[in-house]
Design a protein around this motif. Structure first.
Motif, PDB file in Angstrom:
ATOM      1  N   GLY A 108      66.835  10.391  76.375  1.00 23.54           N
ATOM      2  CA  GLY A 108      65.586   9.898  75.806  1.00 23.54           C
ATOM      3  C   GLY A 108      64.485  10.949  75.860  1.00 23.54           C
ATOM      4  O   GLY A 108      63.722  11.113  74.901  1.00 23.54           O
ATOM      5  N   ALA A 109      64.404  11.675  76.988  1.00 26.74           N
ATOM      6  CA  ALA A 109      63.381  12.713  77.117  1.00 26.74           C
ATOM      7  C   ALA A 109      63.596  13.824  76.091  1.00 26.74           C
ATOM      8  O   ALA A 109      62.640  14.319  75.484  1.00 26.74           O
ATOM      9  N   TRP A 110      64.856  14.221  75.890  1.00 22.63           N
ATOM     10  CA  TRP A 110      65.159  15.248  74.883  1.00 22.63           C
ATOM     11  C   TRP A 110      64.820  14.752  73.483  1.00 22.63           C
ATOM     12  O   TRP A 110      64.268  15.493  72.666  1.00 22.63           O
ATOM     13  N   LEU A 111      65.111  13.485  73.213  1.00 21.15           N
ATOM     14  CA  LEU A 111      64.914  12.941  71.880  1.00 21.15           C
ATOM     15  C   LEU A 111      63.446  12.976  71.457  1.00 21.15           C
ATOM     16  O   LEU A 111      63.124  13.218  70.288  1.00 21.15           O
ATOM     17  N   TYR A 112      62.530  12.743  72.424  1.00 17.51           N
ATOM     18  CA  TYR A 112      61.109  12.678  72.090  1.00 17.51           C
ATOM     19  C   TYR A 112      60.327  13.906  72.546  1.00 17.51           C
ATOM     20  O   TYR A 112      59.102  13.923  72.475  1.00 17.51           O
ATOM     21  N   GLU A 113      61.042  14.925  72.976  1.00 15.12           N
ATOM     22  CA  GLU A 113      60.382  16.154  73.407  1.00 15.12           C
ATOM     23  C   GLU A 113      59.645  16.800  72.232  1.00 15.12           C
ATOM     24  O   GLU A 113      60.211  16.990  71.149  1.00 15.12           O
ATOM     25  N   ASP A 114      58.356  17.139  72.451  1.00 13.16           N
ATOM     26  CA  ASP A 114      57.529  17.841  71.450  1.00 13.16           C
ATOM     27  C   ASP A 114      57.398  17.080  70.130  1.00 13.16           C
ATOM     28  O   ASP A 114      57.071  17.677  69.097  1.00 13.16           O
ATOM     29  N   CYS A 115      57.603  15.762  70.136  1.00 13.16           N
ATOM     30  CA  CYS A 115      57.540  15.014  68.875  1.00 13.16           C
ATOM     31  C   CYS A 115      56.127  14.973  68.290  1.00 13.16           C
ATOM     32  O   CYS A 115      55.964  14.850  67.070  1.00 13.16           O
TER      33      CYS A 115
ATOM     34  N   ARG B  80      58.232   5.370  71.616  1.00 16.32           N
ATOM     35  CA  ARG B  80      58.083   6.349  72.697  1.00 16.32           C
ATOM     36  C   ARG B  80      57.419   5.703  73.908  1.00 16.32           C
ATOM     37  O   ARG B  80      57.801   5.973  75.057  1.00 16.32           O
ATOM     38  N   ARG B  81      56.435   4.833  73.682  1.00 15.47           N
ATOM     39  CA  ARG B  81      55.795   4.145  74.806  1.00 15.47           C
ATOM     40  C   ARG B  81      56.808   3.277  75.540  1.00 15.47           C
ATOM     41  O   ARG B  81      56.772   3.174  76.777  1.00 15.47           O
ATOM     42  N   LYS B  82      57.711   2.632  74.791  1.00 18.30           N
ATOM     43  CA  LYS B  82      58.736   1.799  75.427  1.00 18.30           C
ATOM     44  C   LYS B  82      59.631   2.658  76.318  1.00 18.30           C
ATOM     45  O   LYS B  82      59.990   2.249  77.426  1.00 18.30           O
ATOM     46  N   LEU B  83      59.984   3.846  75.857  1.00 24.28           N
ATOM     47  CA  LEU B  83      60.794   4.756  76.656  1.00 24.28           C
ATOM     48  C   LEU B  83      60.039   5.176  77.917  1.00 24.28           C
ATOM     49  O   LEU B  83      60.596   5.148  79.025  1.00 24.28           O
ATOM     50  N   GLU B  84      58.773   5.544  77.756  1.00 20.46           N
ATOM     51  CA  GLU B  84      57.992   5.991  78.902  1.00 20.46           C
ATOM     52  C   GLU B  84      57.831   4.882  79.932  1.00 20.46           C
ATOM     53  O   GLU B  84      57.959   5.118  81.142  1.00 20.46           O
ATOM     54  N   ARG B  85      57.567   3.646  79.488  1.00 21.41           N
ATOM     55  CA  ARG B  85      57.438   2.524  80.427  1.00 21.41           C
ATOM     56  C   ARG B  85      58.749   2.252  81.144  1.00 21.41           C
ATOM     57  O   ARG B  85      58.767   1.963  82.350  1.00 21.41           O
ATOM     58  N   SER B  86      59.851   2.335  80.407  1.00 23.94           N
ATOM     59  CA  SER B  86      61.160   2.086  81.020  1.00 23.94           C
ATOM     60  C   SER B  86      61.474   3.139  82.072  1.00 23.94           C
ATOM     61  O   SER B  86      62.010   2.822  83.150  1.00 23.94           O
ATOM     62  N   LEU B  87      61.157   4.394  81.781  1.00 23.48           N
ATOM     63  CA  LEU B  87      61.378   5.463  82.754  1.00 23.48           C
ATOM     64  C   LEU B  87      60.506   5.269  83.990  1.00 23.48           C
ATOM     65  O   LEU B  87      60.957   5.494  85.123  1.00 23.48           O
ATOM     66  N   GLU B  88      59.253   4.851  83.794  1.00 22.69           N
ATOM     67  CA  GLU B  88      58.365   4.595  84.927  1.00 22.69           C
ATOM     68  C   GLU B  88      58.889   3.451  85.791  1.00 22.69           C
ATOM     69  O   GLU B  88      58.836   3.511  87.027  1.00 22.69           O
ATOM     70  N   GLN B  89      59.398   2.392  85.144  1.00 26.40           N
ATOM     71  CA  GLN B  89      59.957   1.272  85.897  1.00 26.40           C
ATOM     72  C   GLN B  89      61.188   1.694  86.684  1.00 26.40           C
ATOM     73  O   GLN B  89      61.387   1.257  87.824  1.00 26.40           O
TER      74      GLN B  89
ATOM     75  N   CYS C  79      68.003   1.714  64.301  1.00 27.60           N
ATOM     76  CA  CYS C  79      69.006   0.733  64.745  1.00 27.60           C
ATOM     77  C   CYS C  79      69.296   0.816  66.238  1.00 27.60           C
ATOM     78  O   CYS C  79      70.346   0.349  66.694  1.00 27.60           O
ATOM     79  N   GLY C  80      68.377   1.399  67.002  1.00 23.45           N
ATOM     80  CA  GLY C  80      68.594   1.526  68.437  1.00 23.45           C
ATOM     81  C   GLY C  80      67.656   0.674  69.261  1.00 23.45           C
ATOM     82  O   GLY C  80      66.675   0.140  68.753  1.00 23.45           O
ATOM     83  N   THR C  81      67.974   0.557  70.532  1.00 27.30           N
ATOM     84  CA  THR C  81      67.128  -0.183  71.469  1.00 27.30           C
ATOM     85  C   THR C  81      66.944   0.638  72.739  1.00 27.30           C
ATOM     86  O   THR C  81      67.825   1.397  73.138  1.00 27.30           O
ATOM     87  N   ILE C  82      65.777   0.466  73.356  1.00 26.79           N
ATOM     88  CA  ILE C  82      65.476   1.065  74.648  1.00 26.79           C
ATOM     89  C   ILE C  82      64.987  -0.057  75.546  1.00 26.79           C
ATOM     90  O   ILE C  82      64.152  -0.867  75.134  1.00 26.79           O
TER      91      ILE C  82
END
Length: 263
Positions: free
Chosen positions: A224-231, A242-251, A160-163
């Motif tokens: 976000g980084a903690w949430l997907y750490e070592d997943c 996870r890709r959406k998070l990584e792209r958002s962080l890069e942007q 139920c979340g959004t990034i």
């Protein structure tokens, strides 16, 4: 006792392979159980309905029999397979159009994968849904998963979340949206107790009649980084999220670098 279960065992006819360490009891305090029930609470439904069945194979006479069923929906195929590896069931693929949670005037179409677990013999081995950590009345009993808050919150975020990347401010946005205010209050408490300092805003109503809150933009990257750490070590995650998070962080990083060049 735990076991290694591959999503290939679910007979989905797809090429994605993930071997998941799952508990024999899906309600046990275990990372896979925490991730599964986070998804169920975020985008699932436990129903106690009825179905028509023939009372005698030689006749057309039908009776009504109780039927419990759990359904959980995700937009990520790999995540759906992981959920099926944890709890069994069957997956159906469909495409749906829905209103954007923050603006009902905007609709979007996306793939959906719905996992259904039939309770003919008792849902997940239980004789009643009251034994499940979500009872449909807004009461969520996640105490068994207190040692696996990261996996529980990851399942909730994917349910139920959004990034997103906020182009107006150059920041990453993480928010949770649900019709059940009580669930979101529980999510805020879980975030407050996590090891990352991640303040959240107050609950607000959405234009579609639900509720939402966001993690402070300044804290969203660390959360976000903690949430997907070592997943990847457990396989308990949705690759597309996870890709959406990584792209958002890069942007966001590129936005900051652009601001630095203009100074």
């Amino acid at each position: 006792m735990n076991e290694r279960r591959s999503n290939a065992d679910t007979d989905l006819g797809v090429d994605i392979e993930t071997e998941i360490d799952v508990p024999a009891d899906p309600l046990a305090g275990h990372p896979a159980a925490a991730y599964f029930w986070g998804h169920v609470a975020g985008s699932g439904d436990v129903s106690d309905g009825e179905r028509a069945v023939r009372s005698d194979a030689r006749t057309e006479t039908c009776e009504r029999q109780s039927r419990e069923q759990l359904e959980v929906t995700t937009t990520d195929e790999a995540s759906a397979q992981v959920l099926a590896a944890v709890a069994g069931g069957t997956i159906e693929h469909d495409a749906s159009s829905r209103e954007y949670a923050h603006d009902a005037s905007i609709t979007r179409t996306e793939d959906e994968y719905t996992l259904s677990i039939d309770g003919d013999d008792g849902l997940l081995g239980r004789t009643s849904t009251l034994g499940l950590p979500v009872d449909g009345r807004g009461t969520y009993r996640f105490d068994a998963f207190s040692s696996h808050d990261r996996e529980l919150l990851r399942g909730l975020l994917e349910g139920c979340g959004t990034i997103c990347f906020k182009s107006s401010s150059g920041t990453v946005g993480v928010s949770f949206v649900h019709d059940d205010r009580g669930l979101l209050e529980v999510v805020r408490e879980l975030i407050a107790d996590c090891p990352v300092d991640a303040p959240t805003g107050e609950l607000s109503e959405t234009s579609s009649g639900g509720y939402w809150f966001g993690v402070d933009d300044a804290a969203a990257p660390a959360f976000g980084a903690w949430l997907y750490e070592d997943c990847e070590e457990t396989g308990l995650f949705a690759p597309s999220r996870r890709r959406k998070l990584e792209r958002s962080l890069e942007q966001a990083d590129a936005y900051d670098e652009s601001d630095d060049r203009l100074e």
